[in-house]
Design an enzyme around this catalytic site. Structure first.
Site, PDB file in Angstrom:
ATOM      1  N   GLY A 228     -39.253   1.710 -31.422  1.00  0.00           N
ATOM      2  CA  GLY A 228     -38.654   2.235 -32.645  1.00  0.00           C
ATOM      3  C   GLY A 228     -37.145   2.230 -32.551  1.00  0.00           C
ATOM      4  O   GLY A 228     -36.468   1.641 -33.377  1.00  0.00           O
ATOM      5  N   ILE A 455     -43.985   5.987 -28.629  1.00  0.00           N
ATOM      6  CA  ILE A 455     -43.218   4.795 -29.032  1.00  0.00           C
ATOM      7  C   ILE A 455     -42.879   3.925 -27.825  1.00  0.00           C
ATOM      8  O   ILE A 455     -42.049   3.026 -27.914  1.00  0.00           O
ATOM      9  CB  ILE A 455     -41.931   5.181 -29.800  1.00  0.00           C
ATOM     10  CG1 ILE A 455     -40.965   5.990 -28.923  1.00  0.00           C
ATOM     11  CG2 ILE A 455     -42.292   5.968 -31.053  1.00  0.00           C
ATOM     12  CD1 ILE A 455     -39.601   6.234 -29.584  1.00  0.00           C
ATOM     13  N   ASN A 610     -41.551  13.144 -14.920  1.00  0.00           N
ATOM     14  CA  ASN A 610     -42.183  11.992 -14.278  1.00  0.00           C
ATOM     15  C   ASN A 610     -41.085  11.002 -13.901  1.00  0.00           C
ATOM     16  O   ASN A 610     -40.520  10.338 -14.758  1.00  0.00           O
ATOM     17  CB  ASN A 610     -43.189  11.353 -15.247  1.00  0.00           C
ATOM     18  CG  ASN A 610     -43.873  10.115 -14.664  1.00  0.00           C
ATOM     19  OD1 ASN A 610     -43.349   9.461 -13.770  1.00  0.00           O
ATOM     20  ND2 ASN A 610     -45.052   9.814 -15.180  1.00  0.00           N
ATOM     21  N   PRO A 611     -40.750  10.917 -12.623  1.00  0.00           N
ATOM     22  CA  PRO A 611     -39.623  10.070 -12.233  1.00  0.00           C
ATOM     23  C   PRO A 611     -39.804   8.599 -12.593  1.00  0.00           C
ATOM     24  O   PRO A 611     -38.820   7.883 -12.792  1.00  0.00           O
ATOM     25  CB  PRO A 611     -39.547  10.244 -10.712  1.00  0.00           C
ATOM     26  CG  PRO A 611     -40.603  11.182 -10.313  1.00  0.00           C
ATOM     27  CD  PRO A 611     -41.362  11.644 -11.520  1.00  0.00           C
ATOM     28  N   GLN A 617     -37.078   4.839 -18.778  1.00  0.00           N
ATOM     29  CA  GLN A 617     -36.233   5.156 -19.925  1.00  0.00           C
ATOM     30  C   GLN A 617     -34.770   4.840 -19.648  1.00  0.00           C
ATOM     31  O   GLN A 617     -34.066   4.302 -20.486  1.00  0.00           O
ATOM     32  CB  GLN A 617     -36.372   6.643 -20.271  1.00  0.00           C
ATOM     33  CG  GLN A 617     -37.675   6.970 -20.955  1.00  0.00           C
ATOM     34  CD  GLN A 617     -37.754   6.275 -22.285  1.00  0.00           C
ATOM     35  OE1 GLN A 617     -37.018   6.595 -23.199  1.00  0.00           O
ATOM     36  NE2 GLN A 617     -38.593   5.275 -22.377  1.00  0.00           N
ATOM     37  N   GLY A 681     -33.267  16.316 -22.801  1.00  0.00           N
ATOM     38  CA  GLY A 681     -33.740  14.990 -23.209  1.00  0.00           C
ATOM     39  C   GLY A 681     -33.196  13.938 -22.265  1.00  0.00           C
ATOM     40  O   GLY A 681     -32.134  14.130 -21.683  1.00  0.00           O
ATOM     41  N   GLY A 683     -34.055   9.947 -22.711  1.00  0.00           N
ATOM     42  CA  GLY A 683     -34.084   8.527 -23.069  1.00  0.00           C
ATOM     43  C   GLY A 683     -32.763   7.961 -23.542  1.00  0.00           C
ATOM     44  O   GLY A 683     -32.270   6.969 -23.010  1.00  0.00           O
ATOM     45  N   GLU A 684     -32.194   8.562 -24.564  1.00  0.00           N
ATOM     46  CA  GLU A 684     -31.035   7.937 -25.197  1.00  0.00           C
ATOM     47  C   GLU A 684     -29.779   8.038 -24.346  1.00  0.00           C
ATOM     48  O   GLU A 684     -28.868   7.226 -24.463  1.00  0.00           O
ATOM     49  CB  GLU A 684     -30.818   8.553 -26.577  1.00  0.00           C
ATOM     50  CG  GLU A 684     -32.094   8.426 -27.378  1.00  0.00           C
ATOM     51  CD  GLU A 684     -31.914   8.693 -28.854  1.00  0.00           C
ATOM     52  OE1 GLU A 684     -31.652   7.728 -29.572  1.00  0.00           O
ATOM     53  OE2 GLU A 684     -32.030   9.843 -29.270  1.00  0.00           O
TER      54      GLU A 684
HETATM   55 MO1  MOS Z   1     -33.663   7.742 -31.763  1.00  0.00          MO
HETATM   56  S1  MOS Z   1     -32.059   6.741 -32.520  1.00  0.00           S
HETATM   57  O1  MOS Z   1     -33.296   9.310 -32.185  1.00  0.00           O
HETATM   58  O2  MOS Z   1     -35.047   7.012 -32.183  1.00  0.00           O
END
Ligand code: MOS
Length: 717
Positions: A228, A455, A610-611, A617, A681, A683-684
């Protein structure tokens, strides 16, 4: 226990057993295909669908003349105009007609036969050309448009070095492997959508309100979503179109965006123009930071890329001013794209910091250490937890930063100019309320349910780990059901919020289930329980072992369930994730194509559940950062008002040959404020700080300061 568990959905995905939105079969399935506007602004003056209607298999052709009427959607972010409701066009690629046919090929053929006449209107697609129309924005969901702390002028006046520079980042597109797709079925007055989405509840809210359907007549499912990156967060016209036409025609209907349409039928990351003022004393103490951001929005709606958000919190500084302005252009609404806001924004700030370090003759890492923020310099709040100093130290150690020569162009290997650069990564922590349910069956199976999405980040893998940790059982004993508005409500899978939010709810549900089992077994809900297969061990003074089948038979139940929920409460802390990114690049002296040779990144993001999935990510984020730094750019032809390269040949993404050795590590951390499980968080965060680290390394290699992304060969000639 939690730990390095491989992705449980991996086998289903690689064998094709995983079913995506566009892979659901129905006996009466029809196919829809969009006709989109070739011009960015126009009035549609004439419509002729007769030739399209004559194509064998075509069921219907819809335009604004005959499409069902819709209501303005409410309850979730919607990024389009209401489709097929009027004769106006607001962007190239806007849907202006839809063909429905028995077969996809028939629909596609008929699309080419729909005749629409356009009276073009003047349209601007270059946000820089309409910069003077830019307006301050109302407080958005990502914070106020403007902030000021301290006396900027005084901070500049007392500085020994004042950098004033302009930075820019390119328009970019998400390009997930699975283009957006919706399969809609209308049966017995109930609408069921299988959708490629990052938020089933968003789709539910938009579709039910646009179609004026009671909430219980709409169900949205998303068992798997093929990437996504933000493109499937907001709801877009194609979802409304599929739902509206399924209801109109009855039965099942599938609408899949083509790859080209995925460049215009949902949002993109807007280009940005960022102006920085960074003032420092000779000792390298920041005295003033000013970050002014300009980006485009659409002519019909507002999206603000909050690029200065990172500058509000990154460094201790007595005077910080930030502003955001948006200029309307004739494109689809821009939208969040992996590491929105701080992703483009920290490029500007972190290159500026490098420039000041060079000017002062201070090592870039040392300059950052001297300006380390112990508290959030804009809000004054303490950070929930912040392990950035440890990130710098561990990153520098792994990279070997201490051996970096100060002078540019001094690390040469034959014809290769080698450069070392680094940058700080900062990302705001987003959190959403979430609910979950956990049910234990007599055979030992635990089914956890939460209406969130997978996702590709590891949700199916991690949630059972968290529940199993509470119940004391192996994670294989727990399965997660997700992606269904009939399940407990969660937020969308965006903003790197799922593990911390849904994970907290899943943990709460598992704890409630454990208490219920303790109560049923011993009459004391506080007794400690541990589940292993069909054996339930209860410790309440003495230790008792129950067989589930016997216990449940005695109680006269098939299963035992409990619910739990979590919502963000704490707001006395500033919540951000942090990282330190180190890059080595090589630039050939004759053909100066910048290449990344290695990246080292160390992160402070709370507890890592989970490493293995966490590392996935972050390495994915680093690859995004390489793309942002060196490759990704959607070019607009402003005469035609359209993106030029609407395919994966023209839109350049990193391939394996562009990606070197990636060294990722996390600081050991537990954040008691951000969530119920100690996590923030992740990922980003992985895509923040990479581009500036690479740009700073390119400067170290070549002496060329590039302030515009992506960095191209021609920038280095
Ligand atoms: Mo993300 S840009 O918050 O899917």
């Amino acid at each position: 226990m939690t730990g390095a568990r491989p992705r449980v959905d991996g086998p289903a995905k690689v064998t094709g057993a995983a079913r995506y939105a566009a892979e659901w079969r129905a006996a009466d399935l029809r196919h829809a295909a969009l006709v989109t506007s070739p011009v960015p602004a126009a009035t549609i003056t004439a419509v002729d669908t007769s030739a399209a209607e004559r194509v064998p298999g075509v069921v219907a052709v819809f335009t604004h003349h005959n499409a069902p009427r819709l209501r303005p959607p409410v309850g979730a972010p919607y990024g389009g105009r209401l489709p097929l409701q009027d004769n106006r066009v607001h962007y190239e690629g806007e849907p202006v007609a839809v063909v429905v046919a028995e077969r996809l090929e028939q629909a596609r053929e008929a699309v080419g036969l729909v005749r629409l006449d356009y009276a073009p209107l003047s349209a601007e697609t270059d946000f820089r050309a309409v910069a003077d129309t830019a307006v301050p924005t109302p407080p958005a969901r990502w914070g106020p448009a403007d902030t000021t702390v301290g006396d900027l002028a005084a901070g500049i006046a007392e500085a020994d070095v004042v950098l004033r520079a302009e930075y820019s980042t390119a328009a970019r597109h998400h390009s997930p492997i699975e283009t957006s797709a919706t399969q809609a079925e209308w049966r017995d007055g109930v609408l069921t959508l299988r959708d490629a989405t990052q938020g089933v509840f968003n789709v539910h809210a938009v579709v039910s309100s646009a179609l004026d359907l009671p909430a219980d007549r709409v169900r949205v499912l998303a068992e798997y979503t093929g990437g996504g990156f933000g493109s499937k967060g907001y709801v877009w016209p194609h979802q409304v179109i599929a739902a509206m036409l399924a209801r109109e025609l009855g039965g099942a209907l599938r609408l899949v965006l083509t790859r080209a349409q995925s460049f215009t039928s949902h949002g993109y990351q807007p280009p940005t123009r960022q102006r920085l003022v960074l003032a420092a004393t000779a000792e390298g103490r920041f005295t003033a930071i000013r970050h002014d951001s300009l980006s485009p929005t659409s002519t019909y709606g507002e999206y603000v890329e909050m690029t200065a958000n990172g500058s509000r919190v990154a460094y201790a500084c007595p005077a910080i001013t930030t502003t955001h302005r948006v200029a309307p252009v004739a494109t689809v609404l821009p939208t969040p794209m992996r590491a929105p806001h701080e992703g483009p924004g920290m490029f500007a700030l972190e290159v500026a910091v490098d420039e000041v370090a060079c000017e002062l003759g201070i090592d870039p890492l040392e300059l950052r250490l001297r300006n380390h923020a112990e508290v959030d310099p804009t809000s004054g709040k303490p950070f929930s937890t912040k392990g950035l100093l440890a990130c710098y130290a561990e990153g520098a150690r792994r990279f070997g930063w201490a051996d970096r020569p100060r002078a540019t162009g001094s690390l040469r290997e034959g014809d290769q100019l080698i450069g070392w650069g680094m940058a700080t990564a900062v990302m705001a922590t987003m959190r959403f309320p979430a609910a979950a349910r956990a049910r234990l069956h007599a055979d030992g199976r635990v089914v956890v349910e939460a209406g969130c999405q997978e996702i590709g980040t590891g949700t199916y893998t991690i949630m059972p780990q968290l529940a199993a940790e509470v119940l004391g059982c192996p994670p294989e004993q727990v399965v997660l059901r997700l992606g269904d508005t009939a399940l407990p409500r969660t937020g969308m899978t965006a903003g790197s919020s799922t593990t911390l939010s849904v994970g907290s709810a899943v943990t709460a549900a598992a704890e409630a289930l454990a208490a219920r089992l303790a109560l049923l077994a011993t009459g004391d809900p506080t007794a400690a329980v541990r589940l292993d297969g069909i054996e339930l061990t209860v410790k309440n003074g003495a230790v008792e072992v129950f067989r589930l089948d016997e216990l449940f038979a005695r109680l006269g139940v098939d299963s035992v369930a409990a619910g739990g929920s979590w919502e963000p409460r704490e707001n006395q802390r500033s919540m951000h994730t942090f990282g330190a990114v180190f890059a080595e690049v090589a630039v050939d002296v004759d053909l100066p194509v910048p290449r990344v040779r290695r990246l080292v990144a160390v992160y402070s993001a709370g507890r890592i559940v989970n490493p293995l999935t966490a590392r996935g990510q972050m390495t994915g984020g680093l690859v995004w950062g390489i793309g942002q730094a060196l490759l990704e750019k959607s070019t607009t032809d402003h005469r035609l008002g359209r993106f030029v390269d609407k395919n994966l040949a023209g839109y350049r993404l990193p391939v394996n040959a562009d990606v070197p050795d990636l060294d990722v590590a996390f600081v050991e951390e537990y954040d008691p404020h951000a969530s119920g499980i100690g996590a923030r968080g992740i990922g980003e965060l992985g895509s923040v700080g990479v581009a500036p680290a690479i740009a700073n390394a390119v400067h170290h290699a070549t002496g060329k300061r590039v302030r515009s992304l992506p960095i191209a060969l021609e920038d280095l000639l």
